[in-house]
Design a protein around this motif. Structure first.
Motif, PDB file in Angstrom:
ATOM      1  N   ALA A   1      66.098  18.142   9.637  1.00 12.18           N
ATOM      2  CA  ALA A   1      67.313  17.727  10.360  1.00 12.18           C
ATOM      3  C   ALA A   1      68.518  18.515   9.850  1.00 12.18           C
ATOM      4  CB  ALA A   1      67.543  16.229  10.172  1.00 12.18           C
ATOM      5  N   THR A   2      68.576  18.739   8.540  1.00 17.31           N
ATOM      6  CA  THR A   2      69.705  19.481   7.972  1.00 17.31           C
ATOM      7  C   THR A   2      69.711  20.914   8.494  1.00 17.31           C
ATOM      8  OG1 THR A   2      69.528  18.133   5.980  1.00 17.31           O
ATOM      9  CG2 THR A   2      70.769  20.189   5.780  1.00 17.31           C
ATOM     10  N   HIS A   3      68.541  21.564   8.437  1.00 21.48           N
ATOM     11  CA  HIS A   3      68.482  22.962   8.885  1.00 21.48           C
ATOM     12  C   HIS A   3      68.765  23.053  10.379  1.00 21.48           C
ATOM     13  CE1 HIS A   3      65.619  23.825   5.255  1.00 21.48           C
ATOM     14  NE2 HIS A   3      66.836  23.510   4.898  1.00 21.48           N
ATOM     15  N   ASP A   4      68.186  22.124  11.159  1.00 20.22           N
ATOM     16  CA  ASP A   4      68.388  22.167  12.619  1.00 20.22           C
ATOM     17  C   ASP A   4      69.862  21.952  12.953  1.00 20.22           C
ATOM     18  OD1 ASP A   4      65.696  22.562  12.842  1.00 20.22           O
ATOM     19  OD2 ASP A   4      65.241  20.635  13.798  1.00 20.22           O
ATOM     20  N   TYR A   5      70.489  20.997  12.253  1.00 22.25           N
ATOM     21  CA  TYR A   5      71.915  20.743  12.524  1.00 22.25           C
ATOM     22  C   TYR A   5      72.749  21.990  12.221  1.00 22.25           C
ATOM     23  CZ  TYR A   5      76.722  19.441  11.720  1.00 22.25           C
ATOM     24  OH  TYR A   5      78.088  19.448  11.746  1.00 22.25           O
TER      25      TYR A   5
ATOM     26  N   LYS B   1      81.914  21.141   2.491  1.00 25.87           N
ATOM     27  CA  LYS B   1      82.128  21.542   3.873  1.00 25.87           C
ATOM     28  C   LYS B   1      83.136  22.690   3.940  1.00 25.87           C
ATOM     29  CE  LYS B   1      83.425  20.030   8.310  1.00 25.87           C
ATOM     30  NZ  LYS B   1      83.931  19.000   9.185  1.00 25.87           N
ATOM     31  N   ARG B   2      82.633  23.879   3.788  1.00 27.24           N
ATOM     32  CA  ARG B   2      83.463  25.076   3.904  1.00 27.24           C
ATOM     33  C   ARG B   2      82.547  26.277   4.116  1.00 27.24           C
ATOM     34  NH1 ARG B   2      84.226  25.984  -2.440  1.00 27.24           N
ATOM     35  NH2 ARG B   2      85.868  24.444  -2.312  1.00 27.24           N
ATOM     36  N   ASP B   3      83.097  27.294   4.708  1.00 29.55           N
ATOM     37  CA  ASP B   3      82.335  28.531   4.788  1.00 29.55           C
ATOM     38  C   ASP B   3      82.431  29.205   3.430  1.00 29.55           C
ATOM     39  OD1 ASP B   3      81.505  28.200   7.420  1.00 29.55           O
ATOM     40  OD2 ASP B   3      83.507  28.747   8.115  1.00 29.55           O
TER      41      ASP B   3
ATOM     42  N   LEU C   1      78.909  12.613  12.400  1.00 29.18           N
ATOM     43  CA  LEU C   1      79.881  12.387  11.321  1.00 29.18           C
ATOM     44  C   LEU C   1      80.213  13.639  10.501  1.00 29.18           C
ATOM     45  CD1 LEU C   1      78.912   8.831   9.983  1.00 29.18           C
ATOM     46  CD2 LEU C   1      80.464   9.478  11.854  1.00 29.18           C
ATOM     47  N   ALA C   2      79.299  14.601  10.413  1.00 23.95           N
ATOM     48  CA  ALA C   2      79.647  15.805   9.625  1.00 23.95           C
ATOM     49  C   ALA C   2      80.923  16.472  10.162  1.00 23.95           C
ATOM     50  CB  ALA C   2      78.464  16.779   9.581  1.00 23.95           C
TER      51      ALA C   2
ATOM     52  N   GLY D   1      75.775  26.425  14.309  1.00 28.01           N
ATOM     53  CA  GLY D   1      76.180  27.777  13.898  1.00 28.01           C
ATOM     54  C   GLY D   1      76.938  27.788  12.583  1.00 28.01           C
ATOM     55  N   LEU D   2      76.585  26.878  11.684  1.00 32.20           N
ATOM     56  CA  LEU D   2      77.330  26.743  10.427  1.00 32.20           C
ATOM     57  C   LEU D   2      76.621  27.465   9.279  1.00 32.20           C
ATOM     58  CD1 LEU D   2      78.187  22.974  10.848  1.00 32.20           C
ATOM     59  CD2 LEU D   2      79.814  24.888  10.939  1.00 32.20           C
TER      60      LEU D   2
END
Ligand SMILES: C[S@@+](CC[C@H](N)C(=O)[O-])C[C@H]1O[C@@H](n2cnc3c(N)ncnc32)[C@H](O)[C@@H]1O
Length: 233
Positions: free
Chosen positions: A196-200, A223-225, A172-173, A205-206
């Motif tokens: 889970a957050t860090h692994d995702y 959700k932005r760089d 969903l992200a 590559g975010l």
């Protein structure tokens, strides 16, 4: 939103949420801000228990605009949490083994019929409070197409353990609108959510920044760089 309205919404949903007042306030403010900023999409909560945080985001819209602008999806097994595993850490394994503890909440089980009845009492239609019962492993892939078509302006992840948090992030992200919000309720509470957050983020590559809620009652991501004004919503 004035303090009185905020306090009333929190009081109204308190019987249906185990989330702190700070975290509820943050979800309410985020929902209003992201809608007001014109981000496209619905609001999705994965891990609702009795639905309090979801109902807070619906009530906030009604207070702000007189009606619900964006549906809130309530996704939950309504059968409680799956078994924790080693990725969730020793505290999670201990919590799940202490079934007599007052903090066990019957393994976070809530009855689907009760949640539907609460939605009705608040006066929300099934199109406003979209209740999706079942394990995420089935329901999220099944709903992904519908959600992709609508987009997500706010994704509230409150499902505690590594496996469900990772599954929600993976599926969903990517559907969250640019500049939309992802709330990670358990980032400071349970190792599994943090991992889970860090692994995702690493696997995808975010470089999204992880921000803390007041008193570390969760974390959130826009959700932005990285950009020049990181706080602009
Ligand atoms: C801490 S509770 C959510 C609290 C809620 N947001 C509130 O306002 O009080 C965690 C919820 O995640 C749900 N959950 C965890 N893993 C799940 C999975 N794989 N599929 C469906 N529901 C899941 C549980 O059923 C439980 O209701």
């Amino acid at each position: 939103m004035d303090d009185r309205t905020m306090a009333k919404i929190i009081a109204d949903v308190r019987p249906y949420s185990m989330v702190s007042d700070d975290a509820l306030r943050f979800s309410i403010e985020s929902a209003i801000k992201t809608i007001a900023a014109g981000r496209t999409g619905d609001i999705v909560e994965c891990g609702t228990w009795r639905g309090g945080a979801s109902f807070a985001m619906l009530l906030a819209q009604r207070h702000e605009w007189g009606r619900v602008q964006r549906p809130v999806w309530l996704m939950d097994s309504f059968q409680g949490l799956p078994p924790a595993d080693n990725r969730d850490g020793p505290l999670a394994l201990k919590w799940q083994s202490e079934t007599e503890s007052p903090l066990y909440f019957d393994n976070c089980s809530a009855r689907l019929e009760d949640v539907k009845a609460t939605a009705e009492r608040f006066g929300f239609s099934p199109e406003e409070a979209v209740i999706v019962p079942g394990w995420f492993e089935q329901t999220i892939p099944a709903q992904q197409g519908r959600l992709a078509a609508r987009g997500i302006c706010l994704l509230r992840i409150d499902c505690d353990w590594y496996a469900p948090v990772r599954l929600v992030l993976d599926h969903l992200a990517p559907l969250v609108t640019d500049d939309g919000i992802i709330i990670l309720d358990d980032y400071y509470a349970w190792d599994g959510c943090t991992r889970a957050t860090h692994d995702y983020l690493s696997a995808a590559g975010l470089a999204y920044r992880i921000r803390s809620l007041p008193s570390f009652h969760g974390a959130w991501i826009i959700k932005r760089d990285a950009r020049e004004s990181p706080d602009a919503l």
